[in-house]
Design a protein around this motif. Sequence first.
Motif, PDB file in Angstrom:
ATOM      1  N   MET A   1       0.836  -1.195   0.000  1.00  0.00           N
ATOM      2  CA  MET A   1       0.000   0.000   0.000  1.00  0.00           C
ATOM      3  C   MET A   1       0.870   1.244   0.000  1.00  0.00           C
ATOM      4  N   ARG A   2       0.339   2.290  -0.626  1.00  0.00           N
ATOM      5  CA  ARG A   2       1.050   3.567  -0.649  1.00  0.00           C
ATOM      6  C   ARG A   2       0.123   4.690  -0.181  1.00  0.00           C
ATOM      7  N   LEU A   3       0.694   5.557   0.661  1.00  0.00           N
ATOM      8  CA  LEU A   3      -0.023   6.698   1.216  1.00  0.00           C
ATOM      9  C   LEU A   3       0.656   7.982   0.779  1.00  0.00           C
ATOM     10  N   LEU A   4      -0.130   8.919   0.248  1.00  0.00           N
ATOM     11  CA  LEU A   4       0.340  10.284   0.013  1.00  0.00           C
ATOM     12  C   LEU A   4      -0.268  11.161   1.091  1.00  0.00           C
ATOM     13  N   PHE A   5       0.590  11.774   1.885  1.00  0.00           N
ATOM     14  CA  PHE A   5       0.153  12.561   3.043  1.00  0.00           C
ATOM     15  C   PHE A   5       0.563  14.002   2.827  1.00  0.00           C
ATOM     16  N   ILE A   6      -0.411  14.880   2.581  1.00  0.00           N
ATOM     17  CA  ILE A   6      -0.149  16.303   2.331  1.00  0.00           C
ATOM     18  C   ILE A   6      -0.540  17.075   3.581  1.00  0.00           C
ATOM     19  N   THR A   7       0.420  17.764   4.166  1.00  0.00           N
ATOM     20  CA  THR A   7       0.141  18.453   5.421  1.00  0.00           C
ATOM     21  C   THR A   7       0.711  19.868   5.420  1.00  0.00           C
ATOM     22  N   SER A   8       0.730  20.491   6.567  1.00  0.00           N
ATOM     23  CA  SER A   8       0.859  21.946   6.699  1.00  0.00           C
ATOM     24  C   SER A   8       2.258  22.492   6.417  1.00  0.00           C
TER      25      SER A   8
END
Length: 319
Positions: A1-8
């Motif tokens: 699985m792959r997660l793209l995490f866009i944060t502050s």
Amino acid sequence: MRLLFITSNRLGDAVLSTSVLRHYVETYPGIKVTVACGPVAAPIFEAVPGLERLIEMPKQKRGGHWWKLWKSVAFRWWDIIVDLRGSATAYVLPGWKRVVLKGNDDSVHRVEQLARLIGVDRPLNPKIWLDPEHSERARALLSKTDKKVLAIGPSANWGGKVWPVDRFVDLVSRIREPSGLLPGAHVLVVGAPNEIVAAAPVINAIPAQERTVIFGGESLLTVQGCLEMSSLYVGNDSGLMHMAAAAGVPTLGLFGPTREENYAPFGAATSVVRTDLSHQEIWQNGADWRSDSSLMGGLSVDKVFNAAKKLLTREADQS
């Protein structure tokens, strides 16, 4: 699985968002993670388990940073896309599950809002992962003392949130005195590189051999390692306050013109103390975001000392 995490872009908000990242890392062991965030916050993600890529997103004119991000991630399938900046990017990338924060809910703490966003009943505490390199460096920095460590964050990114520096000097003295909360404690003073001049009176009030000062020059993960070795953190509402809370050490946040309901340090060993005036009263009295003058004058040293004492007593009773 792959997660793209866009944060502050902001350090404090990024630290709070690690509660969401923690959920996915712990729920899906072995998940491959790509984090996209502002340059200031990026270092706190360097040791995330399963990290494949860390993308810094300095702001560019006409939203150029979003176009650059899209080009760098558009040609990969994402099992989960989390966008905590509410952009349209999540909807134009190939993926299965999309989670997008569309605005802040001021009726709850930010961590609680994020938990609801991802469908979690019980919010997880924010977490900053460390690697052996930074843990070892932190131990080296604090190796000159066998005393307990008092961590102090006397600065912030806006002067309105800064408790008067002479009161920090008084507080540190009272905590360290023989009958104080941490007698003879070694003092760790931390802040951003551009804040060291404002913090100088606190630094200079502590003998050189009894202090460790970090205002740049060390990785944020090294700072985190130092915070994890501390017995108490006291500081203004700032990213470092949230880092201390994520470190799991007793953390006392000082509040005035910002809302503790939304931005209090989050964790089991945390507490807040605020000015005698409420957030609303401060702004009704004519506070101005454009001014850099402190709005924390209504918070006494006695009140902060007593709040720190209560926090440490509570933690001792629970241990």
